[in-house]
Design a protein around this motif. Structure first.
Motif, PDB file in Angstrom:
ATOM      1  N   MET A   1      70.469  67.653 -10.670  1.00 28.21           N
ATOM      2  CA  MET A   1      70.528  66.212 -10.499  1.00 28.21           C
ATOM      3  C   MET A   1      71.125  65.921  -9.135  1.00 28.21           C
ATOM      4  O   MET A   1      72.006  66.605  -8.670  1.00 28.21           O
ATOM      5  CB  MET A   1      71.368  65.603 -11.622  1.00 28.21           C
ATOM      6  CG  MET A   1      71.254  64.122 -11.698  1.00 28.21           C
ATOM      7  SD  MET A   1      71.727  63.439 -13.318  1.00 28.21           S
ATOM      8  CE  MET A   1      73.239  64.264 -13.678  1.00 28.21           C
ATOM      9  N   VAL A   5      72.396  58.988  -6.890  1.00 29.71           N
ATOM     10  CA  VAL A   5      71.242  58.689  -7.738  1.00 29.71           C
ATOM     11  C   VAL A   5      70.625  57.337  -7.418  1.00 29.71           C
ATOM     12  O   VAL A   5      69.463  57.098  -7.714  1.00 29.71           O
ATOM     13  CB  VAL A   5      71.603  58.768  -9.238  1.00 29.71           C
ATOM     14  CG1 VAL A   5      71.962  60.194  -9.619  1.00 29.71           C
ATOM     15  CG2 VAL A   5      72.702  57.820  -9.605  1.00 29.71           C
ATOM     16  N   THR A  37      59.066  55.311 -18.466  1.00 30.95           N
ATOM     17  CA  THR A  37      59.355  56.717 -18.746  1.00 30.95           C
ATOM     18  C   THR A  37      58.855  57.090 -20.134  1.00 30.95           C
ATOM     19  O   THR A  37      58.272  58.168 -20.326  1.00 30.95           O
ATOM     20  CB  THR A  37      60.867  56.993 -18.612  1.00 30.95           C
ATOM     21  OG1 THR A  37      61.269  56.674 -17.272  1.00 30.95           O
ATOM     22  CG2 THR A  37      61.193  58.443 -18.910  1.00 30.95           C
ATOM     23  N   LYS A  60      57.383  56.287 -10.074  1.00 24.32           N
ATOM     24  CA  LYS A  60      57.708  56.651  -8.690  1.00 24.32           C
ATOM     25  C   LYS A  60      57.918  55.393  -7.848  1.00 24.32           C
ATOM     26  O   LYS A  60      58.907  55.279  -7.121  1.00 24.32           O
ATOM     27  CB  LYS A  60      56.581  57.501  -8.092  1.00 24.32           C
ATOM     28  CG  LYS A  60      56.761  57.820  -6.606  1.00 24.32           C
ATOM     29  CD  LYS A  60      55.576  58.591  -6.049  1.00 24.32           C
ATOM     30  CE  LYS A  60      54.356  57.718  -5.937  1.00 24.32           C
ATOM     31  NZ  LYS A  60      53.221  58.372  -5.267  1.00 24.32           N
ATOM     32  N   SER A  63      61.090  53.321  -8.830  1.00 21.66           N
ATOM     33  CA  SER A  63      62.303  54.069  -8.496  1.00 21.66           C
ATOM     34  C   SER A  63      62.515  54.118  -6.984  1.00 21.66           C
ATOM     35  O   SER A  63      63.644  53.994  -6.508  1.00 21.66           O
ATOM     36  CB  SER A  63      62.234  55.479  -9.083  1.00 21.66           C
ATOM     37  OG  SER A  63      62.192  55.403 -10.501  1.00 21.66           O
ATOM     38  N   ILE A  71      64.616  60.556  -8.838  1.00 24.80           N
ATOM     39  CA  ILE A  71      63.657  60.287  -9.911  1.00 24.80           C
ATOM     40  C   ILE A  71      62.289  59.954  -9.330  1.00 24.80           C
ATOM     41  O   ILE A  71      61.259  60.326  -9.886  1.00 24.80           O
ATOM     42  CB  ILE A  71      64.165  59.214 -10.901  1.00 24.80           C
ATOM     43  CG1 ILE A  71      63.306  59.234 -12.174  1.00 24.80           C
ATOM     44  CG2 ILE A  71      64.212  57.845 -10.273  1.00 24.80           C
ATOM     45  CD1 ILE A  71      63.878  58.441 -13.320  1.00 24.80           C
ATOM     46  N   LEU A  74      60.729  63.294  -8.608  1.00 25.72           N
ATOM     47  CA  LEU A  74      60.269  63.937  -9.838  1.00 25.72           C
ATOM     48  C   LEU A  74      58.965  63.307 -10.327  1.00 25.72           C
ATOM     49  O   LEU A  74      58.027  64.012 -10.724  1.00 25.72           O
ATOM     50  CB  LEU A  74      61.330  63.820 -10.931  1.00 25.72           C
ATOM     51  CG  LEU A  74      62.538  64.741 -10.797  1.00 25.72           C
ATOM     52  CD1 LEU A  74      63.639  64.295 -11.751  1.00 25.72           C
ATOM     53  CD2 LEU A  74      62.137  66.180 -11.071  1.00 25.72           C
ATOM     54  N   LYS A  96      63.927  66.733 -16.869  1.00 22.32           N
ATOM     55  CA  LYS A  96      64.645  66.359 -15.646  1.00 22.32           C
ATOM     56  C   LYS A  96      64.514  64.860 -15.380  1.00 22.32           C
ATOM     57  O   LYS A  96      65.448  64.227 -14.889  1.00 22.32           O
ATOM     58  CB  LYS A  96      64.120  67.160 -14.453  1.00 22.32           C
ATOM     59  CG  LYS A  96      64.458  68.629 -14.524  1.00 22.32           C
ATOM     60  CD  LYS A  96      63.904  69.379 -13.338  1.00 22.32           C
ATOM     61  CE  LYS A  96      64.209  70.862 -13.467  1.00 22.32           C
ATOM     62  NZ  LYS A  96      63.667  71.638 -12.368  1.00 22.32           N
ATOM     63  N   VAL A  97      63.343  64.308 -15.688  1.00 20.80           N
ATOM     64  CA  VAL A  97      63.147  62.862 -15.521  1.00 20.80           C
ATOM     65  C   VAL A  97      64.131  62.110 -16.410  1.00 20.80           C
ATOM     66  O   VAL A  97      64.788  61.165 -15.960  1.00 20.80           O
ATOM     67  CB  VAL A  97      61.691  62.450 -15.841  1.00 20.80           C
ATOM     68  CG1 VAL A  97      61.554  60.931 -15.901  1.00 20.80           C
ATOM     69  CG2 VAL A  97      60.733  63.036 -14.817  1.00 20.80           C
ATOM     70  N   TYR A  98      64.244  62.542 -17.657  1.00 21.70           N
ATOM     71  CA  TYR A  98      65.180  61.874 -18.573  1.00 21.70           C
ATOM     72  C   TYR A  98      66.621  61.977 -18.080  1.00 21.70           C
ATOM     73  O   TYR A  98      67.375  61.007 -18.137  1.00 21.70           O
ATOM     74  CB  TYR A  98      65.067  62.452 -19.992  1.00 21.70           C
ATOM     75  CG  TYR A  98      63.919  61.900 -20.780  1.00 21.70           C
ATOM     76  CD1 TYR A  98      63.905  60.577 -21.183  1.00 21.70           C
ATOM     77  CD2 TYR A  98      62.843  62.713 -21.136  1.00 21.70           C
ATOM     78  CE1 TYR A  98      62.855  60.067 -21.937  1.00 21.70           C
ATOM     79  CE2 TYR A  98      61.786  62.207 -21.887  1.00 21.70           C
ATOM     80  CZ  TYR A  98      61.804  60.886 -22.273  1.00 21.70           C
ATOM     81  OH  TYR A  98      60.757  60.375 -23.006  1.00 21.70           O
ATOM     82  N   GLU A 100      67.695  62.412 -14.985  1.00 19.88           N
ATOM     83  CA  GLU A 100      67.870  61.611 -13.769  1.00 19.88           C
ATOM     84  C   GLU A 100      67.846  60.120 -14.105  1.00 19.88           C
ATOM     85  O   GLU A 100      68.623  59.353 -13.557  1.00 19.88           O
ATOM     86  CB  GLU A 100      66.780  61.960 -12.749  1.00 19.88           C
ATOM     87  CG  GLU A 100      67.061  61.438 -11.368  1.00 19.88           C
ATOM     88  CD  GLU A 100      68.295  62.034 -10.707  1.00 19.88           C
ATOM     89  OE1 GLU A 100      68.963  61.282  -9.968  1.00 19.88           O
ATOM     90  OE2 GLU A 100      68.609  63.223 -10.915  1.00 19.88           O
ATOM     91  N   LEU A 101      66.969  59.716 -15.017  1.00 19.66           N
ATOM     92  CA  LEU A 101      66.914  58.318 -15.413  1.00 19.66           C
ATOM     93  C   LEU A 101      68.247  57.877 -16.008  1.00 19.66           C
ATOM     94  O   LEU A 101      68.748  56.796 -15.688  1.00 19.66           O
ATOM     95  CB  LEU A 101      65.781  58.065 -16.412  1.00 19.66           C
ATOM     96  CG  LEU A 101      65.669  56.623 -16.913  1.00 19.66           C
ATOM     97  CD1 LEU A 101      65.328  55.673 -15.765  1.00 19.66           C
ATOM     98  CD2 LEU A 101      64.638  56.522 -18.023  1.00 19.66           C
TER      99      LEU A 101
END
Length: 114
Positions: A1, A5, A37, A60, A63, A71, A74, A96-98, A100-101
């Protein structure tokens, strides 16, 4: 991460320093990003390549707008893999998306004072 962020400085700079507009955009992100997501995750689970491309591209974009670069990157990786038909790579990246979100939403929530 990633360490940063949500890049507040870059976000507000892009908006010409308009903090009121920024707050409104961030409030929309708090609702929109989780929904996108979940739509992306469902498309990945269903193996729907066209929808994976669509939803990853949308995630994308929103974000990148708030300068949540990790994110956005990703989501871009998922989009590119899916365009090549590599949905296995998309599946691998979803956790990883979850993560980072969750970090981005926490940072935005803290920023908004919620």
């Amino acid at each position: 991460m990633s360490e940063v962020v949500f890049n507040e400085q870059a976000f507000y700079s892009h908006l010409g320093g308009d903090r009121e507009l920024g707050s409104e955009i961030l409030k929309v992100y708090m609702v929109d990003a989780p929904a996108r997501t979940e739509s992306l995750a469902e498309a990945v689970r269903n193996g729907d390549q066209a929808l994976v491309v669509k939803y990853s591209h949308a995630l994308k974009g929103i974000s990148a707008t708030i300068r949540a670069n990790a994110i956005a990157l990703l989501a871009e990786r998922i989009e590119m893999a899916s365009r090549k038909g590599d949905l296995d790579r998309a599946r691998q990246l979803m956790p990883k998306v979850y993560m980072e979100l969750e970090a981005v939403l926490g940072a935005v929530k803290e920023h908004l004072g919620k």
